[in-house]
Design an enzyme around this catalytic site. Sequence first.
Site, PDB file in Angstrom:
ATOM      1  N   ASP A  84     -17.421   7.224  -0.838  1.00 21.29           N
ATOM      2  CA  ASP A  84     -16.161   7.025  -0.110  1.00 21.29           C
ATOM      3  C   ASP A  84     -15.866   8.330   0.621  1.00 21.29           C
ATOM      4  O   ASP A  84     -16.541   9.354   0.411  1.00 21.29           O
ATOM      5  CB  ASP A  84     -15.041   6.660  -1.122  1.00 21.29           C
ATOM      6  CG  ASP A  84     -13.729   6.253  -0.447  1.00 21.29           C
ATOM      7  OD1 ASP A  84     -13.731   5.997   0.778  1.00 21.29           O
ATOM      8  OD2 ASP A  84     -12.693   6.194  -1.150  1.00 21.29           O
TER       9      ASP A  84
ATOM     10  N   GLN B  96     -10.134  -3.987  -3.290  1.00 21.76           N
ATOM     11  CA  GLN B  96     -11.409  -3.541  -2.737  1.00 21.76           C
ATOM     12  C   GLN B  96     -12.548  -3.780  -3.730  1.00 21.76           C
ATOM     13  O   GLN B  96     -13.615  -4.288  -3.373  1.00 21.76           O
ATOM     14  CB  GLN B  96     -11.330  -2.042  -2.396  1.00 21.76           C
ATOM     15  CG  GLN B  96     -12.630  -1.475  -1.863  1.00 21.76           C
ATOM     16  CD  GLN B  96     -12.993  -2.070  -0.510  1.00 21.76           C
ATOM     17  OE1 GLN B  96     -12.171  -2.086   0.386  1.00 21.76           O
ATOM     18  NE2 GLN B  96     -14.208  -2.581  -0.371  1.00 21.76           N
TER      19      GLN B  96
ATOM     20  N   ARG C 211     -13.210  -8.922   1.424  1.00 22.74           N
ATOM     21  CA  ARG C 211     -11.782  -8.618   1.181  1.00 22.74           C
ATOM     22  C   ARG C 211     -10.952  -9.853   1.491  1.00 22.74           C
ATOM     23  O   ARG C 211     -10.043 -10.223   0.741  1.00 22.74           O
ATOM     24  CB  ARG C 211     -11.315  -7.446   2.073  1.00 22.74           C
ATOM     25  CG  ARG C 211     -11.896  -6.093   1.731  1.00 22.74           C
ATOM     26  CD  ARG C 211     -11.355  -5.545   0.431  1.00 22.74           C
ATOM     27  NE  ARG C 211      -9.912  -5.423   0.431  1.00 22.74           N
ATOM     28  CZ  ARG C 211      -9.230  -4.389   0.945  1.00 22.74           C
ATOM     29  NH1 ARG C 211      -9.879  -3.368   1.469  1.00 22.74           N
ATOM     30  NH2 ARG C 211      -7.910  -4.348   0.897  1.00 22.74           N
TER      31      ARG C 211
ATOM     32  N   ARG D 273       0.892  -1.178   0.000  1.00 22.69           N
ATOM     33  CA  ARG D 273       0.000   0.000   0.000  1.00 22.69           C
ATOM     34  C   ARG D 273       0.918   1.213   0.000  1.00 22.69           C
ATOM     35  O   ARG D 273       1.733   1.386   0.921  1.00 22.69           O
ATOM     36  CB  ARG D 273      -0.882   0.018   1.252  1.00 22.69           C
ATOM     37  CG  ARG D 273      -1.526   1.365   1.491  1.00 22.69           C
ATOM     38  CD  ARG D 273      -2.632   1.347   2.496  1.00 22.69           C
ATOM     39  NE  ARG D 273      -3.788   0.667   1.959  1.00 22.69           N
ATOM     40  CZ  ARG D 273      -4.997   0.696   2.536  1.00 22.69           C
ATOM     41  NH1 ARG D 273      -5.185   1.362   3.663  1.00 22.69           N
ATOM     42  NH2 ARG D 273      -6.014   0.058   1.987  1.00 22.69           N
TER      43      ARG D 273
ATOM     44  N   CYS E 100     -16.209   1.456   0.946  1.00 24.52           N
ATOM     45  CA  CYS E 100     -15.042   0.599   1.199  1.00 24.52           C
ATOM     46  C   CYS E 100     -14.614   0.653   2.664  1.00 24.52           C
ATOM     47  O   CYS E 100     -13.918  -0.247   3.122  1.00 24.52           O
ATOM     48  CB  CYS E 100     -13.894   0.978   0.282  1.00 24.52           C
ATOM     49  SG  CYS E 100     -13.226   2.628   0.594  1.00 24.52           S
TER      50      CYS E 100
ATOM     51  N   HIS F 153      -7.517   0.974  -6.259  1.00 23.86           N
ATOM     52  CA  HIS F 153      -7.669   0.051  -5.125  1.00 23.86           C
ATOM     53  C   HIS F 153      -8.371  -1.221  -5.621  1.00 23.86           C
ATOM     54  O   HIS F 153      -9.508  -1.512  -5.266  1.00 23.86           O
ATOM     55  CB  HIS F 153      -8.494   0.749  -4.034  1.00 23.86           C
ATOM     56  CG  HIS F 153      -8.408   0.103  -2.688  1.00 23.86           C
ATOM     57  ND1 HIS F 153      -7.601  -0.980  -2.406  1.00 23.86           N
ATOM     58  CD2 HIS F 153      -9.054   0.395  -1.509  1.00 23.86           C
ATOM     59  CE1 HIS F 153      -7.745  -1.312  -1.129  1.00 23.86           C
ATOM     60  NE2 HIS F 153      -8.628  -0.502  -0.569  1.00 23.86           N
TER      61      HIS F 153
HETATM   62  N1   CP Z   1     -11.045  -0.344   2.611  1.00 24.29           N
HETATM   63  C1   CP Z   1      -9.774  -0.397   3.018  1.00 24.29           C
HETATM   64  O1   CP Z   1      -8.854  -0.629   2.242  1.00 24.29           O
HETATM   65  O2   CP Z   1      -9.607  -0.215   4.366  1.00 24.29           O
HETATM   66  P1   CP Z   1      -8.233   0.000   5.135  1.00 24.29           P
HETATM   67  O3   CP Z   1      -7.725   1.364   4.790  1.00 24.29           O
HETATM   68  O4   CP Z   1      -8.610  -0.112   6.591  1.00 24.29           O
HETATM   69  O5   CP Z   1      -7.268  -1.064   4.716  1.00 24.29           O
HETATM   70  N1  NVA Z   2     -10.056   6.748  -0.906  1.00 26.07           N
HETATM   71  C1  NVA Z   2      -9.587   6.268   0.370  1.00 26.07           C
HETATM   72  C2  NVA Z   2      -9.759   4.789   0.460  1.00 26.07           C
HETATM   73  C3  NVA Z   2      -9.362   4.185   1.778  1.00 26.07           C
HETATM   74  C4  NVA Z   2      -9.482   2.697   1.816  1.00 26.07           C
HETATM   75  C5  NVA Z   2      -8.143   6.673   0.555  1.00 26.07           C
HETATM   76  O1  NVA Z   2      -7.341   6.518  -0.378  1.00 26.07           O
HETATM   77  O2  NVA Z   2      -7.812   7.176   1.631  1.00 26.07           O
END
Ligand code: CP
Ligand code: NVA
Length: 308
Positions: free
Chosen positions: A225, A137, A294, A107, A266, A134
């Site tokens: 989101d 997700q 997930r 990530r 998400c 992502h």
């Molecule tokens: N939806 C998601 O990826 O959550 P986290 O940021 O908690 O991993």
């Molecule tokens: N759009 C959000 C998703 C988190 C899972 C971010 O990137 O912070």
Amino acid sequence: MKHFLDINKTNLDDLNRILEQAKKTKITRTGFSNGAPDQNQALSGKMVALIFEKPSTRTRVSFDMGVRQMGGQTMVLSGAEMQIGHGESIADTARVLSRYVDMIMIRTFAEATLLELAEYSNVPVINGLTDRSHPCQIMADIMTFQEKHGSISGKKVVWLGDGNNVCTSFLHAAGKFGFNLTFAGPEALNPEIEAMGYARSNGSVIEIERDASKAVKDADLIVTDTWLSMHDDQAARARRHNLLRPYQVNSELMKMANKDAIFMHCLPAHREEEVTSEVMDGANSVVFDEAENRLHVQKAIMQWCLEE
Ligand code: CP
Ligand code: NVA
């Protein structure tokens, strides 16, 4: 050697195979404790590095549990504590990690980091979120939709709010799985042009509508989101909230969609900002099913990555 970098970069047969495998594994786990091993021990003897340059709850725990259930082990690494956060190149990091571990989930911020890691890695790399997309997700979200309503092909998805990284992966999925997507949000936060172009070139109808109540008409799935993603400038919070307030998902808006339309997020959600608690906790919300899926879908993704 296969990487899982984005939905638009993975072929549809493979995506469908991953989804079927995830549904099968989910069923066989029913009634077992979360810590119990799977019958399928495809990750036995494997070490998976989970690298986080941003915070996470779901991605971290679901990948970690998934690897353990399939007989493997994990090493959770924080980008800031690695040399990658202190000037070592991504390419060299990839070369080194490939000598130690069997798979890498990352990530990160820039998509370029993910792509460079994949280019120089001799082991599979999985995208656990970048500023741009992502995919894990949205694979869980497609699985969730299919469980509730069957095929998503030809359905109408409405994305409300910020046209962000999660929205981009939804657009990639629209192009792959053949659904249509209407974006309802301010012009300044429109979705990525390239992702809209990708979906359209694959036959999906992608529309932009500034009026949220018009957008949700005939919707089968409503998604939103956070209004401020992890990579966004935190100083822009007030300005973004002002722009995005008309796109809050609340009960009035849900009533304007199809009667059996489902709501997805998400997570993490900011209750009473992008979505009200009434919708989050309402009968049409599937947000915790998405979170559970997930786990199942990522196990199938990891197995797919390791297959010849
Ligand atoms: N939806 C998601 O990826 O959550 P986290 O940021 O908690 O991993
Ligand atoms: N759009 C959000 C998703 C988190 C899972 C971010 O990137 O912070």
